[in-house]
Design a protein around this motif. Structure first.
Motif, PDB file in Angstrom:
ATOM      1  N   GLN A  98      43.499  66.946  47.135  1.00  0.00           N
ATOM      2  CA  GLN A  98      44.284  67.092  46.117  1.00  0.00           C
ATOM      3  C   GLN A  98      43.879  67.843  44.912  1.00  0.00           C
ATOM      4  O   GLN A  98      42.547  68.050  44.702  1.00  0.00           O
ATOM      5  CB  GLN A  98      44.992  65.741  45.915  1.00  0.00           C
ATOM      6  CG  GLN A  98      45.585  65.222  47.212  1.00  0.00           C
ATOM      7  CD  GLN A  98      46.463  64.103  46.984  1.00  0.00           C
ATOM      8  OE1 GLN A  98      47.078  63.812  46.036  1.00  0.00           O
ATOM      9  NE2 GLN A  98      46.564  63.003  47.931  1.00  0.00           N
ATOM     10  N   SER A  99      44.765  67.971  43.908  1.00  0.00           N
ATOM     11  CA  SER A  99      44.522  68.528  42.860  1.00  0.00           C
ATOM     12  C   SER A  99      44.169  67.329  41.611  1.00  0.00           C
ATOM     13  O   SER A  99      43.756  65.937  42.160  1.00  0.00           O
ATOM     14  CB  SER A  99      45.566  68.986  42.098  1.00  0.00           C
ATOM     15  OG  SER A  99      45.438  69.737  40.858  1.00  0.00           O
ATOM     16  N   LEU A 100      43.769  67.635  40.434  1.00  0.00           N
ATOM     17  CA  LEU A 100      43.264  66.660  39.447  1.00  0.00           C
ATOM     18  C   LEU A 100      44.567  65.915  38.888  1.00  0.00           C
ATOM     19  O   LEU A 100      45.319  66.487  38.465  1.00  0.00           O
ATOM     20  CB  LEU A 100      42.379  67.432  38.747  1.00  0.00           C
ATOM     21  CG  LEU A 100      41.030  67.534  38.935  1.00  0.00           C
ATOM     22  CD1 LEU A 100      40.917  68.991  39.658  1.00  0.00           C
ATOM     23  CD2 LEU A 100      40.246  67.916  37.826  1.00  0.00           C
ATOM     24  N   GLN A 106      40.427  63.055  41.292  1.00  0.00           N
ATOM     25  CA  GLN A 106      40.819  64.176  42.147  1.00  0.00           C
ATOM     26  C   GLN A 106      40.728  63.436  43.745  1.00  0.00           C
ATOM     27  O   GLN A 106      39.500  63.161  44.252  1.00  0.00           O
ATOM     28  CB  GLN A 106      39.983  65.167  42.215  1.00  0.00           C
ATOM     29  CG  GLN A 106      40.260  66.520  43.230  1.00  0.00           C
ATOM     30  CD  GLN A 106      39.338  67.656  42.942  1.00  0.00           C
ATOM     31  OE1 GLN A 106      38.327  67.520  42.307  1.00  0.00           O
ATOM     32  NE2 GLN A 106      39.945  68.832  43.421  1.00  0.00           N
ATOM     33  N   ILE A 148      37.225  61.568  43.917  1.00  0.00           N
ATOM     34  CA  ILE A 148      36.239  62.189  43.022  1.00  0.00           C
ATOM     35  C   ILE A 148      36.624  61.879  41.509  1.00  0.00           C
ATOM     36  O   ILE A 148      38.058  62.200  41.094  1.00  0.00           O
ATOM     37  CB  ILE A 148      35.852  63.847  42.890  1.00  0.00           C
ATOM     38  CG1 ILE A 148      35.485  64.171  44.469  1.00  0.00           C
ATOM     39  CG2 ILE A 148      35.025  64.326  41.872  1.00  0.00           C
ATOM     40  CD1 ILE A 148      35.576  65.709  44.745  1.00  0.00           C
ATOM     41  N   PRO A 178      40.986  63.085  47.903  1.00  0.00           N
ATOM     42  CA  PRO A 178      40.721  64.113  48.739  1.00  0.00           C
ATOM     43  C   PRO A 178      41.683  64.896  49.089  1.00  0.00           C
ATOM     44  O   PRO A 178      42.714  64.727  49.398  1.00  0.00           O
ATOM     45  CB  PRO A 178      40.379  63.078  49.854  1.00  0.00           C
ATOM     46  CG  PRO A 178      39.970  61.840  49.367  1.00  0.00           C
ATOM     47  CD  PRO A 178      40.704  61.448  48.223  1.00  0.00           C
ATOM     48  N   TYR A 198      39.581  62.185  34.841  1.00  0.00           N
ATOM     49  CA  TYR A 198      40.518  62.586  35.915  1.00  0.00           C
ATOM     50  C   TYR A 198      40.190  62.098  37.172  1.00  0.00           C
ATOM     51  O   TYR A 198      38.945  61.636  37.290  1.00  0.00           O
ATOM     52  CB  TYR A 198      40.582  64.236  35.951  1.00  0.00           C
ATOM     53  CG  TYR A 198      40.944  65.044  34.884  1.00  0.00           C
ATOM     54  CD1 TYR A 198      40.399  65.198  33.576  1.00  0.00           C
ATOM     55  CD2 TYR A 198      42.512  65.338  34.828  1.00  0.00           C
ATOM     56  CE1 TYR A 198      40.984  65.914  32.573  1.00  0.00           C
ATOM     57  CE2 TYR A 198      43.150  66.256  33.890  1.00  0.00           C
ATOM     58  CZ  TYR A 198      42.426  66.459  32.775  1.00  0.00           C
ATOM     59  OH  TYR A 198      42.829  67.294  31.809  1.00  0.00           O
TER      60      TYR A 198
END
Lengths: 112, 115
Positions: free
Chosen positions: B41-43, B37, B90, B39, B35
Motif C-alpha cells: 500500500q501507499s504511505l 506503509q 514499514i 504491505p 508514516y
C-alpha cells in the motif's frame, strides 16, 4: 520478499520506451506536488516536484504535468531503463501544513 | 539535502511487545513526520512530531498505541505498543521541507514484522 508494490497497479514497459504514470489528487487547495520513487527496501526518493501555478516541469529524463481542472498529475519517463523499475507515488502538500498526502502508487516494471 | 537515519532498519517482534523506532536528522528541523506503509500500500501519515509539544495524530491513530517523543530539533522516536500482526508495516520518518527549503526527505524506513 519485498512487500512494497505487491498489490499496486502495474505498468509494464519495454526498455527504451517512454513511460507515463498517472495520479489523481483530491484536494483542490493543494499547492505543491511531488513524485517519489520507491525501490525495494528503501524509503521514497524525491524525483521531481511542481507547484500549482505551473502545468509542466521538466527534469532529467522526467517530466511532470499538472492539470488542475481535473486534478490530475502525470509523470513521464523518457527512454525508460531497467533501473527505473520501482513503485512510484505522487504526493500533494496542503498549503495549510507541511504534511504530505500520498496517492495509491504504481509499480513500474521495465522489460529488457 | 538532509540525511535521515532510522534505527532499526528491520525487526521481527512478538505480539504484545513494543518497539521503539528512532529517527535522527543531520539538520535541525521544525517538524518531523511519521508514516506507516502497510504491505502493498501507499504511505499514511500517523502523526506530526513537534519539538516542545505533544505530537498531532491523524484520524485512526492514537497516542496510547503510537507514542512519539521529540526531545530536540534533530531527533524523534515512534513506539509501536502492544503489537499485533496487523502492525506489520514499514514505518517511515520524514522531515519538514520548509525547514530545509526543499522537498520532503524520508528515512530508509523500518520494516516491522509481528509474529
Amino acid at each position: 520478499g519485498e512487500s512494497v508494490g505487491l498489490h499496486l497497479p502495474t505498468l509494464s514497459v519495454q526498455e527504451g520506451d517512454n513511460s507515463i504514470i498517472n495520479c489523481a489528487y483530491s484536494n483542490s487547495a493543494s499547492d505543491y506536488f511531488i513524485w517519489y520513487k520507491q525501490e525495494s527496501g528503501k524509503g521514497p526518493q524525491f524525483i521531481i516536484d511542481i507547484r500549482s501555478n505551473m502545468d509542466k516541469r521538466q527534469g532529467q529524463r522526467v517530466t511532470v504535468l499538472l492539470n488542475k481542472t481535473v486534478k490530475h498529475l502525470s509523470l513521464q519517463i523518457a527512454a525508460t531503463q531497467p533501473g527505473d523499475s520501482a513503485v512510484y507515488f505522487c504526493a500533494e502538500l496542503h498549503n495549510a501544513g507541511n504534511m504530505l498526502t500520498f496517492g495509491g502508487g504504481t509499480r513500474l516494471m521495465v522489460k529488457p | 539535502s538532509a540525511v535521515i537515519s532510522q534505527k532499526p532498519s528491520r525487526d521481527i517482534c512478538q505480539r504484545g511487545t513494543s518497539l521503539t523506532i528512532q529517527c535522527q536528522v543531520d539538520s535541525q528541523v521544525t517538524m518531523m513526520f511519521w508514516y506507516r506503509q502497510q504491505p502493498g500500500q501507499s504511505l499514511t501519515l500517523i502523526a506530526t512530531a513537534n519539538q516542545g509539544s505533544e505530537a498531532t495524530y491523524e484520524s485512526g491513530f492514537v497516542i496510547d498505541k503510537f507514542p512519539i517523543s521529540r526531545p530536540n530539533l534533530t531527533f524523534s522516536t515512534l513506539t509501536v505498543s502492544n503489537m499485533s500482526p496487523e502492525d506489520s508495516s514499514i514505518y517511515l520518518c520524514s522531515v519538514d521541507r520548509n525547514s530545509l527549503n526543499t522537498e520532503a526527505f524520508f528515512g530508509q524506513g523500518t520494516r516491522l514484522t509481528v509474529v
